[in-house]
Write a protein that holds these residues in place. Sequence first.
Motif, PDB file in Angstrom:
ATOM      1  N   GLN A  47      57.884  14.651  25.953  1.00 31.56           N
ATOM      2  CA  GLN A  47      56.624  15.336  26.237  1.00 31.56           C
ATOM      3  C   GLN A  47      56.858  16.588  27.069  1.00 31.56           C
ATOM      4  N   ALA A  48      57.744  16.461  28.063  1.00 34.33           N
ATOM      5  CA  ALA A  48      58.040  17.631  28.892  1.00 34.33           C
ATOM      6  C   ALA A  48      58.672  18.744  28.068  1.00 34.33           C
ATOM      7  N   ASN A  49      59.602  18.352  27.181  1.00 35.01           N
ATOM      8  CA  ASN A  49      60.225  19.361  26.311  1.00 35.01           C
ATOM      9  C   ASN A  49      59.195  20.003  25.385  1.00 35.01           C
ATOM     10  N   TYR A  50      58.256  19.137  24.885  1.00 35.70           N
ATOM     11  CA  TYR A  50      57.212  19.683  24.007  1.00 35.70           C
ATOM     12  C   TYR A  50      56.329  20.664  24.776  1.00 35.70           C
ATOM     13  N   LEU A  51      55.911  20.239  26.001  1.00 36.28           N
ATOM     14  CA  LEU A  51      55.088  21.138  26.818  1.00 36.28           C
ATOM     15  C   LEU A  51      55.865  22.404  27.177  1.00 36.28           C
ATOM     16  N   LYS A  52      57.141  22.219  27.485  1.00 40.02           N
ATOM     17  CA  LYS A  52      57.961  23.390  27.803  1.00 40.02           C
ATOM     18  C   LYS A  52      58.058  24.327  26.617  1.00 40.02           C
ATOM     19  N   ASN A  61      56.377  29.107  23.874  1.00 40.40           N
ATOM     20  CA  ASN A  61      55.767  29.772  22.715  1.00 40.40           C
ATOM     21  C   ASN A  61      54.532  30.568  23.137  1.00 40.40           C
ATOM     22  N   TYR A  62      53.678  29.938  24.005  1.00 43.85           N
ATOM     23  CA  TYR A  62      52.467  30.635  24.462  1.00 43.85           C
ATOM     24  C   TYR A  62      52.851  31.871  25.275  1.00 43.85           C
ATOM     25  N   THR A  63      53.846  31.679  26.158  1.00 41.49           N
ATOM     26  CA  THR A  63      54.300  32.832  26.951  1.00 41.49           C
ATOM     27  C   THR A  63      54.848  33.929  26.050  1.00 41.49           C
ATOM     28  N   SER A  64      55.613  33.490  25.027  1.00 41.27           N
ATOM     29  CA  SER A  64      56.157  34.469  24.091  1.00 41.27           C
ATOM     30  C   SER A  64      55.051  35.190  23.330  1.00 41.27           C
ATOM     31  N   ARG A  65      54.034  34.401  22.876  1.00 37.19           N
ATOM     32  CA  ARG A  65      52.907  35.043  22.176  1.00 37.19           C
ATOM     33  C   ARG A  65      52.165  36.004  23.096  1.00 37.19           C
ATOM     34  N   CYS A  66      51.911  35.562  24.347  1.00 45.48           N
ATOM     35  CA  CYS A  66      51.224  36.444  25.292  1.00 45.48           C
ATOM     36  C   CYS A  66      52.042  37.709  25.555  1.00 45.48           C
ATOM     37  N   ALA A  67      53.357  37.501  25.711  1.00 40.52           N
ATOM     38  CA  ALA A  67      54.210  38.672  25.935  1.00 40.52           C
ATOM     39  C   ALA A  67      54.187  39.603  24.730  1.00 40.52           C
TER      40      ALA A  67
END
Length: 260
Positions: free
Chosen positions: A139-144, A149-155
């Motif tokens: 779960q932690a790896n999935y959240l990470k 991915n979200y950070t990459s999309r935002c960036a």
Amino acid sequence: MKRELQAVERDIVDAEVARNGWEEKSWDLDTMIGHKFKELEALSIECNQALRRLKLVQGLQYVLNAKGSSPAEVSGIDYKSILKPALDSFADDINKSSMSKLEELISLQQQSVENAAKIEAKRNRVAALQSNCDEVEAQANYLKKETQNYTSRCASEAKKLVEDVEIETHNVDVVEREVADVLETSKLKLQEAIEQRDEEIQICAWELCALVDSVSKYKEYMAPKISEMKSNLSETAGAVSDSYKSSLPLQFGITFEANH
């Protein structure tokens, strides 16, 4: 007599051949005995080392004698009278010790079974905890991964927005420069149009003045002519009228005569 000598010679030859064969066999046997003696020496060294470790009889060891005629003389130890009783006593001690060790082993096996059951229970507990840890880690790896991915999309979106803003800023700058250029060009064209209009107005004014002057001069020139033409026209009209009037009686007289 001759045949007997030939038979004796053949017997002698056969005896020599047999002797040579026995000599070769003797050499082979001596060689084999030498190899076996060397092997016995190696075995005796190992046996002496084992006897020193076992400490059966003080000073007991194999001392090979190549000239011995019996196994005891060759090995240097009487196995039945010296070594075998010592080995039997040592075997009895080992059996007694083995029985006590066996009892200890049975007790240790029972303890081992109990410890194995405890270890198995702990292993199951550890496996359950490991499974939970793996699940939490997954779960932690999935959240990470999702966070990355979200950070990459935002960036990526932020980078795209920055690029769009830079493009729009560049476009605005280009449009402003174009507007400034168009405004400057329009100002120049307006100034040129105003100057050209002023020139055209001046030309038109000059032409109008010249036309008015020409018309005034033409009126001044044509006024006497018109007056003269009117006078001539009046005189011509009067003459025509007088001529027409004088011709009427004559015309009526001709007509009356023709009727008669």
